[in-house]
Design a protein around this motif. Sequence first.
Motif, PDB file in Angstrom:
ATOM      1  N   VAL A 107      41.264  16.336  -1.189  1.00 49.16           N
ATOM      2  CA  VAL A 107      40.298  15.236  -1.064  1.00 49.16           C
ATOM      3  C   VAL A 107      40.002  14.993   0.411  1.00 49.16           C
ATOM      4  O   VAL A 107      38.839  14.891   0.825  1.00 49.16           O
ATOM      5  CB  VAL A 107      40.830  13.952  -1.737  1.00 49.16           C
ATOM      6  N   LYS A 108      41.047  14.912   1.223  1.00 49.26           N
ATOM      7  CA  LYS A 108      40.870  14.660   2.658  1.00 49.26           C
ATOM      8  C   LYS A 108      40.095  15.783   3.328  1.00 49.26           C
ATOM      9  O   LYS A 108      39.252  15.524   4.193  1.00 49.26           O
ATOM     10  CB  LYS A 108      42.237  14.488   3.326  1.00 49.26           C
ATOM     11  N   LYS A 109      40.350  17.006   2.938  1.00 49.77           N
ATOM     12  CA  LYS A 109      39.649  18.149   3.526  1.00 49.77           C
ATOM     13  C   LYS A 109      38.158  18.066   3.241  1.00 49.77           C
ATOM     14  O   LYS A 109      37.336  18.315   4.119  1.00 49.77           O
ATOM     15  CB  LYS A 109      40.236  19.455   2.967  1.00 49.77           C
ATOM     16  N   VAL A 110      37.788  17.708   2.017  1.00 52.08           N
ATOM     17  CA  VAL A 110      36.372  17.617   1.648  1.00 52.08           C
ATOM     18  C   VAL A 110      35.693  16.437   2.344  1.00 52.08           C
ATOM     19  O   VAL A 110      34.600  16.568   2.878  1.00 52.08           O
ATOM     20  CB  VAL A 110      36.207  17.506   0.112  1.00 52.08           C
ATOM     21  N   VAL A 114      39.626  17.471   7.409  1.00 55.85           N
ATOM     22  CA  VAL A 114      41.002  17.746   7.808  1.00 55.85           C
ATOM     23  C   VAL A 114      41.912  17.352   6.656  1.00 55.85           C
ATOM     24  O   VAL A 114      41.842  16.214   6.177  1.00 55.85           O
ATOM     25  CB  VAL A 114      41.386  16.937   9.076  1.00 55.85           C
ATOM     26  N   GLY A 115      42.757  18.273   6.214  1.00 59.78           N
ATOM     27  CA  GLY A 115      43.619  18.018   5.064  1.00 59.78           C
ATOM     28  C   GLY A 115      44.725  17.017   5.285  1.00 59.78           C
ATOM     29  O   GLY A 115      45.288  16.492   4.332  1.00 59.78           O
ATOM     30  N   HIS A 116      45.041  16.735   6.541  1.00 61.67           N
ATOM     31  CA  HIS A 116      46.118  15.782   6.829  1.00 61.67           C
ATOM     32  C   HIS A 116      45.582  14.549   7.545  1.00 61.67           C
ATOM     33  O   HIS A 116      46.237  13.986   8.415  1.00 61.67           O
ATOM     34  CB  HIS A 116      47.222  16.452   7.651  1.00 61.67           C
ATOM     35  N   ALA A 117      44.385  14.118   7.163  1.00 67.33           N
ATOM     36  CA  ALA A 117      43.746  12.952   7.782  1.00 67.33           C
ATOM     37  C   ALA A 117      44.509  11.678   7.435  1.00 67.33           C
ATOM     38  O   ALA A 117      45.153  11.576   6.396  1.00 67.33           O
ATOM     39  CB  ALA A 117      42.302  12.851   7.311  1.00 67.33           C
ATOM     40  N   VAL A 122      39.858   8.523   6.372  1.00 65.43           N
ATOM     41  CA  VAL A 122      39.247   8.664   5.048  1.00 65.43           C
ATOM     42  C   VAL A 122      38.312   7.484   4.798  1.00 65.43           C
ATOM     43  O   VAL A 122      37.157   7.658   4.405  1.00 65.43           O
ATOM     44  CB  VAL A 122      40.325   8.763   3.939  1.00 65.43           C
ATOM     45  N   ASP A 123      38.801   6.275   5.045  1.00 65.03           N
ATOM     46  CA  ASP A 123      37.993   5.070   4.860  1.00 65.03           C
ATOM     47  C   ASP A 123      36.714   5.155   5.700  1.00 65.03           C
ATOM     48  O   ASP A 123      35.618   4.863   5.204  1.00 65.03           O
ATOM     49  CB  ASP A 123      38.813   3.839   5.248  1.00 65.03           C
TER      50      ASP A 123
END
Length: 170
Positions: A107-110, A114-117, A122-123
């Motif tokens: 989800v973060k990557k999309v 970045v996958g470790h955001a 994200v917000d």
Amino acid sequence: MRVIGIDPGLRNMGWGIVDVFGSKTRHIANGTCRSSNKESLAMRLMSLHRQLSDVLAIHQPDTSAVELTFVNKDGAGSLKLGQARAICLLAPAQYGLDVAEYAPNQVKKVVVGVGHAEKQQVDHMVRMQLGAVEIHSADAADALAIALCHAHHAQFAGRLDAAIAKAGAA
């Protein structure tokens, strides 16, 4: 296509709904289903199910997506979260919806790239993609990110299916 994203939680279960029109995405609604830790587990699960079912009935999404959860160090906490997650799978299935599942890093990557955001990233990116919307809670922001992730994957799958059909016709 109307997508509901659901962020599992026993105390706070976030949900977010977006409409997808080709490459455009529009915010419809978001919120948080809450349960009280003063109630029994069974009553909390029933309350979450009822609240989520009401959201589904009101907004009538076409598809749904739920975040996969990871196992915590606390086994009892993981089990309770798993039971709340079951509500996130059950309620949409009862409405005849397909339920996609995405890992948090996916989800973060999309959404962020970045996958470790961090949660704040994200917000921020959810707000950037959906414009000036009022987001009910951090859990609702996560749920909107899940909905955006699913919308992205559905758009890609649709383009891939169209390309395969076109190649087969040629």
